[in-house]
Write a protein that holds these residues in place. Structure first.
Motif, PDB file in Angstrom:
ATOM      1  N   LEU A 176       0.838  -1.198   0.000  1.00 49.57           N
ATOM      2  CA  LEU A 176       0.000   0.000   0.000  1.00 49.57           C
ATOM      3  C   LEU A 176       0.873   1.248   0.000  1.00 49.57           C
ATOM      4  O   LEU A 176       1.672   1.464   0.909  1.00 49.57           O
ATOM      5  N   ASP A 177       0.714   2.048  -1.058  1.00 49.16           N
ATOM      6  CA  ASP A 177       1.434   3.314  -1.176  1.00 49.16           C
ATOM      7  C   ASP A 177       0.537   4.406  -0.602  1.00 49.16           C
ATOM      8  O   ASP A 177      -0.591   4.604  -1.073  1.00 49.16           O
ATOM      9  N   ALA A 178       1.040   5.097   0.422  1.00 50.28           N
ATOM     10  CA  ALA A 178       0.236   6.109   1.120  1.00 50.28           C
ATOM     11  C   ALA A 178      -0.208   7.225   0.173  1.00 50.28           C
ATOM     12  O   ALA A 178      -1.362   7.669   0.216  1.00 50.28           O
ATOM     13  N   CYS A 179       0.705   7.668  -0.692  1.00 47.23           N
ATOM     14  CA  CYS A 179       0.365   8.731  -1.648  1.00 47.23           C
ATOM     15  C   CYS A 179      -0.717   8.248  -2.604  1.00 47.23           C
ATOM     16  O   CYS A 179      -1.673   8.974  -2.898  1.00 47.23           O
ATOM     17  N   HIS A 180      -0.589   7.020  -3.086  1.00 43.72           N
ATOM     18  CA  HIS A 180      -1.579   6.492  -4.033  1.00 43.72           C
ATOM     19  C   HIS A 180      -2.944   6.315  -3.354  1.00 43.72           C
ATOM     20  O   HIS A 180      -3.980   6.574  -3.962  1.00 43.72           O
ATOM     21  N   LEU A 181      -2.935   5.867  -2.099  1.00 48.57           N
ATOM     22  CA  LEU A 181      -4.202   5.736  -1.365  1.00 48.57           C
ATOM     23  C   LEU A 181      -4.915   7.079  -1.305  1.00 48.57           C
ATOM     24  O   LEU A 181      -6.109   7.194  -1.598  1.00 48.57           O
ATOM     25  N   LEU A 226      -3.575  11.832  -8.986  1.00 52.41           N
ATOM     26  CA  LEU A 226      -2.228  12.184  -9.461  1.00 52.41           C
ATOM     27  C   LEU A 226      -1.183  11.533  -8.573  1.00 52.41           C
ATOM     28  O   LEU A 226      -1.275  11.586  -7.359  1.00 52.41           O
ATOM     29  N   ASP A 227      -0.192  10.948  -9.223  1.00 49.79           N
ATOM     30  CA  ASP A 227       0.873  10.234  -8.506  1.00 49.79           C
ATOM     31  C   ASP A 227       2.066  11.174  -8.344  1.00 49.79           C
ATOM     32  O   ASP A 227       2.997  11.149  -9.132  1.00 49.79           O
ATOM     33  N   ARG A 228       2.007  12.028  -7.324  1.00 49.95           N
ATOM     34  CA  ARG A 228       3.082  13.007  -7.089  1.00 49.95           C
ATOM     35  C   ARG A 228       3.532  12.891  -5.629  1.00 49.95           C
ATOM     36  O   ARG A 228       2.806  13.318  -4.736  1.00 49.95           O
ATOM     37  N   HIS A 229       4.728  12.335  -5.451  1.00 47.77           N
ATOM     38  CA  HIS A 229       5.205  12.110  -4.091  1.00 47.77           C
ATOM     39  C   HIS A 229       5.763  13.394  -3.466  1.00 47.77           C
ATOM     40  O   HIS A 229       6.308  14.242  -4.163  1.00 47.77           O
ATOM     41  N   GLU A 230       5.647  13.472  -2.139  1.00 46.92           N
ATOM     42  CA  GLU A 230       6.184  14.613  -1.389  1.00 46.92           C
ATOM     43  C   GLU A 230       6.859  14.078  -0.131  1.00 46.92           C
ATOM     44  O   GLU A 230       6.593  12.950   0.293  1.00 46.92           O
TER      45      GLU A 230
HETATM   46 ZN    ZN Z   1       3.776   6.786  -6.796  1.00 43.63          ZN
END
Ligand code: ZN
Ligand code: ZN
Length: 305
Positions: A176-181, A226-230
């Motif tokens: 599970l990707d937190a940003c994607h969730l 949107l898949d934009r990591h921070e």
């Molecule tokens: Zn991503």
């Protein structure tokens, strides 16, 4: 949660492990080759052995390979699908050689063929890959998508559909990707929101299928797809959301890998994000002792015996 990060292997496989320890990462994710290429040079058995030895020496507790980006196991185009399937099997074999815990991959995109057809194709791809490596020990971990374009598995229902269709729970799992969730519309910033996320997991894939996390804050707002990591605490999710994730006792033995933005200072931003995440593990309003001091103490005591 076992906290770590995705590191590059340009300097070599054991070097990536040393770098992980330098930033105090206890879990390490790598690409086994350039993620923008279909194939990479074969991994020499000696290099794989050096990697595994370094993991033991540096006490890295969890490991994963992330697959290359060109693979689409849900493609409706026969040529691209065939290529994706054969390269995915190579990815599994490389991960097996490296002895990592999981191979994390994006389930796929339907490119216009529709959700049902796409999910069916992904399930067939996975069945074929599992048959091609019958004695595989590396768990294949489907990563939840942000839902950009025709990417599949941004919902737990879609993940559950694929898992049920493949029907090989001992070989599969979910990252599970937190940003994607967050991009897919799951708001876990409040205790109530986090509770309903966990309920959703329980009611679909089941929490036992969750095997790893990607700990990325999100640049874009809730439900943006949107898949934009921070960096941790600098985005829309914020520290409360990550506190719920990393403190959940259900995930205590699972790895959480950072894939947050880096700058010219190299892995210094990762080191900072790890400090931030560890501060969230401390009891709220509890001890005033510095977490770093306690960590050193714990490590020292574990090396004595
Ligand atoms: Zn991503
Ligand atoms: Zn990914």
């Amino acid at each position: 949660m076992i906290l770590g990060a995705h590191l590059g292997i340009a300097e070599g496989l054991p070097e990536a492990v040393r770098e992980a320890r330098k930033i105090d990462a206890d879990a390490l994710q790598i690409f086994s080759k350039s993620p923008q290429m279909w194939t990479g040079p074969p991994i020499a058995p000696a290099a794989a052995e050096a990697f595994r030895a370094a993991l033991r020496e540096e006490r890295i507790r969890a490991t994963a390979v992330h697959h290359g980006y060109l693979i689409n196991l849900g493609s409706p185009k026969p040529d691209s699908l065939e290529k994706s399937r054969s390269v995915f099997v190579e990815e599994i074999q490389r991960a097996e050689l490296l002895g990592v815990d999981g191979l994390i991959f994006h389930p796929g995109a339907h490119l216009g063929s529709g959700v049902d057809a796409g999910l069916r194709t992904i399930a067939e791809s996975l069945r074929g890959a599992i048959e091609a490596v019958p004695d595989g020990r590396v768990r294949l971990l489907l990563e939840n998508a942000a839902g950009q374009g025709t990417a599949l598995c941004s919902s737990f229902e879609e993940l559950a559909t694929v898992l049920a269709a493949v029907d090989a729970p001992e070989r599969l799992g979910v990252t599970l990707d937190a940003c994607h969730l967050f991009a897919a519309g799951f708001d876990f910033r409040t205790p109530e929101g986090y509770g309903s996320l966990v309920d959703r997991i329980d009611g679909t894939i089941g929490r036992a299928m969750v095997r790893a996390f990607h700990l990325n804050d999100a640049k874009a707002e809730l439900g943006s797809h949107l898949d934009r990591h921070e960096n941790i605490g600098k985005g829309q999710i914020g520290l409360d959301g990550f506190r719920h994730l990393v403190r959940d006792p259900g995930w205590a033995e699972l790895p959480g890998y950072l894939e947050t933005p880096l700058d010219e200072d190299g892995y210094a931003r990762y080191a900072q994000d790890l400090v931030t995440l560890r501060s969230l593990l401390e009891p709220v309003g509890g001890s005033t002792e510095k977490p770093s001091a306690r960590r050193r103490e714990r490590r020292a005591s574990s090396t004595v015996k």
